[in-house]
Write an enzyme that holds these catalytic residues in place. Sequence first.
Site, PDB file in Angstrom:
ATOM      1  N   LYS A  79       0.791  -1.166  -0.077  1.00 42.29           N
ATOM      2  CA  LYS A  79      -0.004  -0.020  -0.075  1.00 42.29           C
ATOM      3  C   LYS A  79       0.818   1.260   0.023  1.00 42.29           C
ATOM      4  CE  LYS A  79      -4.345   0.816   0.487  1.00 42.29           C
ATOM      5  NZ  LYS A  79      -5.655   0.347   0.054  1.00 42.29           N
ATOM      6  N   GLY A 179     -26.617   0.991   2.270  1.00 36.70           N
ATOM      7  CA  GLY A 179     -26.004   1.618   1.278  1.00 36.70           C
ATOM      8  C   GLY A 179     -26.135   1.380  -0.093  1.00 36.70           C
ATOM      9  N   VAL A 183     -21.548  -0.067  -5.345  1.00 34.54           N
ATOM     10  CA  VAL A 183     -21.627  -1.681  -4.946  1.00 34.54           C
ATOM     11  C   VAL A 183     -23.017  -2.056  -4.472  1.00 34.54           C
ATOM     12  CG1 VAL A 183     -20.986  -3.514  -3.691  1.00 34.54           C
ATOM     13  CG2 VAL A 183     -19.254  -1.865  -4.349  1.00 34.54           C
TER      14      VAL A 183
HETATM   15  P1  NAD Z   1     -20.112   4.524  -2.398  1.00 35.07           P
HETATM   16  O1  NAD Z   1     -19.261   5.675  -1.701  1.00 35.07           O
HETATM   17  O2  NAD Z   1     -20.502   4.635  -3.931  1.00 35.07           O
HETATM   18  O3  NAD Z   1     -21.284   4.197  -1.568  1.00 35.07           O
HETATM   19  C1  NAD Z   1     -21.547   4.326  -0.454  1.00 35.07           C
HETATM   20  C2  NAD Z   1     -22.823   4.626   0.188  1.00 35.07           C
HETATM   21  O4  NAD Z   1     -23.064   4.344   1.448  1.00 35.07           O
HETATM   22  C3  NAD Z   1     -23.383   5.985  -0.264  1.00 35.07           C
HETATM   23  O5  NAD Z   1     -24.422   5.955  -1.269  1.00 35.07           O
HETATM   24  C4  NAD Z   1     -23.468   6.750   1.079  1.00 35.07           C
HETATM   25  O6  NAD Z   1     -24.654   7.703   0.892  1.00 35.07           O
HETATM   26  C5  NAD Z   1     -24.038   5.622   1.692  1.00 35.07           C
HETATM   27  N1  NAD Z   1     -23.825   5.771   3.274  1.00 35.07           N
HETATM   28  C6  NAD Z   1     -22.747   6.400   4.055  1.00 35.07           C
HETATM   29  N2  NAD Z   1     -23.100   6.577   5.095  1.00 35.07           N
HETATM   30  C7  NAD Z   1     -24.378   5.830   5.234  1.00 35.07           C
HETATM   31  C8  NAD Z   1     -25.207   5.584   6.641  1.00 35.07           C
HETATM   32  N3  NAD Z   1     -24.684   5.941   7.937  1.00 35.07           N
HETATM   33  N4  NAD Z   1     -26.216   4.822   6.402  1.00 35.07           N
HETATM   34  C9  NAD Z   1     -26.381   4.459   5.069  1.00 35.07           C
HETATM   35  N5  NAD Z   1     -26.068   4.566   4.045  1.00 35.07           N
HETATM   36  C10 NAD Z   1     -24.764   5.336   4.343  1.00 35.07           C
HETATM   37  O7  NAD Z   1     -18.896   3.230  -2.068  1.00 35.07           O
HETATM   38  P2  NAD Z   1     -19.088   1.979  -2.966  1.00 35.07           P
HETATM   39  O8  NAD Z   1     -17.938   1.877  -3.945  1.00 35.07           O
HETATM   40  O9  NAD Z   1     -20.506   1.325  -3.354  1.00 35.07           O
HETATM   41  O10 NAD Z   1     -18.298   1.008  -1.613  1.00 35.07           O
HETATM   42  C11 NAD Z   1     -19.256   0.657  -0.529  1.00 35.07           C
HETATM   43  C12 NAD Z   1     -18.516  -0.207   0.426  1.00 35.07           C
HETATM   44  O11 NAD Z   1     -17.879  -1.390  -0.111  1.00 35.07           O
HETATM   45  C13 NAD Z   1     -17.418   0.720   1.153  1.00 35.07           C
HETATM   46  O12 NAD Z   1     -17.047   0.370   2.337  1.00 35.07           O
HETATM   47  C14 NAD Z   1     -16.155   0.241   0.135  1.00 35.07           C
HETATM   48  O13 NAD Z   1     -14.729   0.590   0.992  1.00 35.07           O
HETATM   49  C15 NAD Z   1     -16.452  -1.298   0.205  1.00 35.07           C
HETATM   50  N6  NAD Z   1     -15.703  -1.848  -0.994  1.00 35.07           N
HETATM   51  C16 NAD Z   1     -15.910  -1.406  -2.315  1.00 35.07           C
HETATM   52  C17 NAD Z   1     -15.514  -1.900  -3.636  1.00 35.07           C
HETATM   53  C18 NAD Z   1     -15.611  -1.143  -4.878  1.00 35.07           C
HETATM   54  O14 NAD Z   1     -15.415  -2.069  -5.766  1.00 35.07           O
HETATM   55  N7  NAD Z   1     -16.295  -0.384  -4.954  1.00 35.07           N
HETATM   56  C19 NAD Z   1     -14.648  -2.884  -3.433  1.00 35.07           C
HETATM   57  C20 NAD Z   1     -14.314  -3.375  -2.151  1.00 35.07           C
HETATM   58  C21 NAD Z   1     -14.893  -2.858  -0.991  1.00 35.07           C
END
Ligand code: NAD
Length: 366
Positions: A79, A179, A183
């Site tokens: 990282k 959320g 994803v």
């Molecule tokens: P994103 O930012 O697109 O979506 C996160 C969503 O969560 C947003 O819509 C936000 O409004 C919502 N949110 C935030 N606080 C909240 C709460 N208290 N209650 C309800 N909703 C809430 O992120 P993402 O890319 O969809 O990723 C989601 C999670 O998955 C993260 O933890 C990320 O680290 C993990 N992740 C994502 C990927 C990827 O490919 N995008 C890969 C591995 C892990």
Amino acid sequence: MIFEHIENNGHEQVVFCHNKDAGLKAIIAIHNTVLGPALGGLRMWPYKTEQDALNDVLRLSRGMTYKNAVAGLNIGGGKAVIIGDPSKDKSEALFRAFGKFVDSLGGRYITAEDVGIDVNDMEYVYRETEYVTGVHQVHGGSGDPSPFTAYGTLQGLMATLNKKYGDEEVGRHSYAVQGLGHVGMEFVKLLKERGAKIFVTDINKDLVAHAVDEYGVEAVAPDEIYDVPADVYSPCALGGTVNELTLPRLKAKIICGAANNQLANNAIGDEVMKRGIVYAPDYAVNAGGVMNVSLEIDGYNRERAMRMMRTIYHNLARIYEIADRDGIPTYRAADRLAEERIAAIGKLKLPMGRTAPRFLGRMRGH
Ligand code: NAD
């Protein structure tokens, strides 16, 4: 002090990168390269102290070793962090200076996007080194990983349903999805296609409205998601949502979602097991993104990526076997799977050249 810290975490190499003219202060941490070159994202963050930056990069790079090992990839863990404010400290020179440091490691570390970094920043890094993944699709990059992460999460869910209920019929069960971002929304779509009953929440009302209109889900307020009568709680927003306050409220028998660091601490993970809830370890379930990006190393192919997501099912099944075999919580079993794989492959003493990046057919951006 620093060496003690590095030794305790088991890192191979930590590189402090400084370029005065570009204003670069970065740390690259290579945790383990037994399985292959260390792959892990670059984070840019206005750390309060240099010690905070060091702590973060050591913790995150170690996490990547485990994640990549459990994913079955021939890739180690690393990282990088840049100390700075992504909203005002970015420049071409900064990222090119960082790229030169990555290049100087000769492929021992391969970088990617993480918090505070976007594809445009990666373009500058890519001018100085080919040891980059997550570049723009025109350079052979893999694009947005989120659909893959969602599909991988579905595979992990099926393995977990099988463990808990002895069936894999997604549509027979009910879900609480927290959320609806990149994803979460895609995951809801996949669940709906299989006929599932779904509760959702998000702090963004537009996303909730979209999910209701498009997929006929039932929306609840953000804090109510822990109380709904769902079989599966699926955290797809923040970390730490399985904690002392929420766990007693959950009706779910399974916790399976894409968010990172879902368990507030290890004690909660133990308590989850005591309550008979099956926890699908987050870093095993959400490995779709890193699997997808890892394919850039040999030349990206979307079909291969989709096939690769299915291995998440088998990885989860293996974790549940280890948990049963050793009588340990699933979050510990995931770590054990990673450690066993690294030990077994390490004994083979394969030269790292086999998995060194070749980035076939990719034209340099300048
Ligand atoms: P994103 O930012 O697109 O979506 C996160 C969503 O969560 C947003 O819509 C936000 O409004 C919502 N949110 C935030 N606080 C909240 C709460 N208290 N209650 C309800 N909703 C809430 O992120 P993402 O890319 O969809 O990723 C989601 C999670 O998955 C993260 O933890 C990320 O680290 C993990 N992740 C994502 C990927 C990827 O490919 N995008 C890969 C591995 C892990």
